[in-house]
Design a protein around this motif. Structure first.
Motif, short mmCIF file in Angstrom:
data_model
loop_
_atom_site.label_atom_id
_atom_site.label_comp_id
_atom_site.label_asym_id
_atom_site.label_seq_id
_atom_site.Cartn_x
_atom_site.Cartn_y
_atom_site.Cartn_z
N UNK A 169 -0.89 -1.19 9.67
CA UNK A 169 0.42 -1.68 9.23
C UNK A 169 0.30 -3.07 8.61
N UNK A 170 -0.46 -3.95 9.26
CA UNK A 170 -0.66 -5.31 8.73
C UNK A 170 -1.32 -5.24 7.36
N UNK A 171 -2.31 -4.37 7.21
CA UNK A 171 -3.01 -4.25 5.94
C UNK A 171 -2.08 -3.75 4.84
N UNK A 172 -1.25 -2.77 5.15
CA UNK A 172 -0.34 -2.21 4.15
C UNK A 172 0.68 -3.25 3.70
N UNK A 173 1.21 -4.03 4.63
CA UNK A 173 2.24 -5.01 4.27
C UNK A 173 1.65 -6.33 3.81
N UNK A 174 0.33 -6.41 3.73
CA UNK A 174 -0.29 -7.61 3.16
C UNK A 174 -0.52 -7.48 1.66
N UNK A 215 3.19 6.56 2.30
CA UNK A 215 3.11 6.88 0.87
C UNK A 215 4.13 6.15 0.00
N UNK A 216 5.43 6.16 0.34
CA UNK A 216 6.38 5.46 -0.53
C UNK A 216 6.21 3.94 -0.52
N UNK A 217 5.76 3.38 0.60
CA UNK A 217 5.54 1.92 0.64
C UNK A 217 4.39 1.54 -0.28
N UNK A 218 3.28 2.27 -0.18
CA UNK A 218 2.15 1.99 -1.06
C UNK A 218 2.50 2.25 -2.52
N UNK A 219 3.48 3.10 -2.76
CA UNK A 219 3.91 3.38 -4.12
C UNK A 219 4.55 2.17 -4.79
N UNK A 220 4.99 1.19 -3.99
CA UNK A 220 5.58 -0.03 -4.54
C UNK A 220 4.57 -1.15 -4.70
N UNK A 221 3.34 -0.92 -4.29
CA UNK A 221 2.32 -1.97 -4.32
C UNK A 221 1.77 -2.17 -5.72
N UNK A 235 -7.04 0.91 -3.37
CA UNK A 235 -8.02 1.92 -2.96
C UNK A 235 -8.39 1.76 -1.48
N UNK A 236 -8.59 0.51 -1.04
CA UNK A 236 -8.96 0.25 0.35
C UNK A 236 -7.86 0.73 1.29
N UNK A 237 -6.60 0.46 0.91
CA UNK A 237 -5.48 0.91 1.72
C UNK A 237 -5.42 2.43 1.82
N UNK A 238 -5.65 3.09 0.69
CA UNK A 238 -5.62 4.55 0.68
C UNK A 238 -6.75 5.12 1.53
#
Length: 313
Positions: free
Chosen positions: A166-171, A188-194, A199-202
Motif C-alpha cells: 500500500x505504501x509503495x502504491x501511494x508513493x 488496478x484503478x489506483x495504478x491507472x492514475x499513476x 513496472x515495479x508496482x505491477x
C-alpha cells in the motif's frame, strides 16, 4: 494489471483526495442500488453474526471445524465493512470524495483481510484433510493450541507485505485526474492514475497475488485431491455421501472467492476493463460474505440444529 488511460504528464498535480465514481453512470438506479446493497449488508451482518454467535454458545459446535467457521464469519463481517458502508454513503449523499489517507487505509484493510481470507480458507481445507484422511490423529493434530496458532497466523501473516504494498502504491506520482472508476480503492484503478513507470508496482501486485491467492489455492487443491482420493476408497456409500457433504460447503465458498479474485488480479492485461473489474470485485467483496452463511447452513445439520436451539431459547 490493467492500464487505464492516463492524462498527459504535464498535468501533474499533488492530489489530496480521490473521487470514487462507483455507479455514477447509472444515476436513475441510485436509490434502487442503495436499497439493494443496504439489504445485502444487513443479510451479511445478520447471517455471519448468527454463525459467529452459535459457534461460541453451542457446546456441540466447539470443534476445530466450527472454530474456523466462526473466525471466517467474523472475518467476512470485517471484510465487507471496509467497502460497503462507504459505497452506501456515496450512493445516499452523492458525495464521492475520499481523502488520500482514507483511500490508502481502505486499500490496506481490503488487502490484509483478503489475504487473511485466502489463508483461512486454506486452513479450513487442511482441517477437512486431517479429519477425513487421518481421523485417528485428528484430536492430536488439530488440538486447541494448533487451531489458535493457525488462525492467528492467518490473520497476521499478510500484514507486513500488504502495508508495504500500500505504501509503495501511494508513493507514486499521480496525474491530473483524481477519478477512480470503482466503488472502493482497489489496486488496478489506483495504478491507472499513476504517472511514469509503474513496472515495479505491477510486479509487486503480481507477486502479492501469487503469494496470497495462488499459493493458498494450490494448497487447497492438494488437500482436496487427497480428500477425494480417500473418500472414493470408503466402502460405504453413506460414508462417502457424508464426507462429500462436509466438504461441499467449503468448496463452494472457495470457488466463489478464489475464482473472482484470480480473474481480477491475474488475468491478462488485454482482458481488463474498468466495468468488468467492478463486477468481479462485487463477487469477492460482497457476494462471498453474503452467500457464506447460506452455503454453510443449507446442508449442515449441526448448524441447523444449533440455530433451532438458539431461536427456541
Amino acid at each position: 494489471m490493467m492500464h487505464y488511460p492516463k492524462p498527459p504528464e504535464e498535468n501533474l498535480t499533488t492530489l489530496v483526495e480521490f473521487v470514487l465514481l462507483g455507479f455514477a453512470d447509472a444515476p436513475r438506479l441510485r436509490w434502487f442500488l442503495f436499497g439493494l446493497f443496504f439489504a445485502i449488508y444487513m443479510i451479511i451482518l445478520l447471517g455471519n453474526g448468527t454463525i459467529l454467535i452459535i459457534t461460541k454458545v453451542d457446546p456441540n459446535l466447539h470443534t476445530p471445524m466450527y472454530y474456523f467457521l466462526g473466525n471466517f464469519s467474523f472475518l467476512e463481517i470485517c471484510y465487507v465493512s471496509t467497502t460497503l458502508p462507504r459505497m452506501l454513503l456515496n450512493l445516499a449523499t452523492q458525495r464521492r470524495n475520499i481523502s488520500l489517507v482514507a483511500c490508502a487505509a481502505q486499500m490496506c484493510f481490503v488487502l490484509i483481510l483478503g489475504a487473511t481470507e485466502c489463508f483461512l480458507l486454506a486452513v479450513m481445507a487442511y482441517d477437512r484433510h486431517v479429519a477425513i484422511c487421518q481421523p485417528l490423529h485428528y484430536p492430536l493434530l488439530m488440538n486447541p493450541k494448533v487451531c489458535t496458532q493457525l488462525v492467528t497466523g492467518s490473520w497476521i501473516s499478510g500484514i507486513p507485505f500488504q502495508i508495504g504494498q500500500t505504501i509503495q502504491i501511494f508513493s507514486v506520482t499521480f496525474c491530473g485526474s483524481n477519478q477512480i472508476n470503482h466503488f472502493f480503492c482497489d489496486i488496478p484503478p489506483i495504478l491507472g492514475l499513476a504517472c511514469g513507470e509503474i513496472l515495479v508496482n505491477e510486479m509487486m501486485v503480481y507477486l502479492g497475488a501469487m503469494l496470497f491467492l495462488f499459493v493458498p489455492f494450490l494448497l487447497i487443491l492438494v488437500s482436496y485431491s487427497k480428500i477425494i482420493s480417500t473418500i472414493l476408497k470408503l466402502p460405504s456409500a453413506t460414508s462417502r455421501a457424508k464426507a462429500f457433504s462436509t466438504c461441499s460447503s467449503h468448496l463452494a465458498v472457495v470457488g466463489l472467492f478464489f475464482g473472482s479474485s484470480i480473474i481480477t488480479y491475474l488475468r491478462p492485461k488485454s482482458d481488463h476493463s474498468a466495468e468488468m473489474d467492478k463486477v468481479f470485485s462485487l463477487f469477492y467483496t460482497i457476494l462471498t460474505p453474503m452467500f457464506n452463511p447460506i452455503i454453510y447452513t443449507l446442508r449442515n445439520k449441526d448448524v441447523i440444529l444449533a440455530l433451532k436451539k438458539l431461536f427456541c431459547k
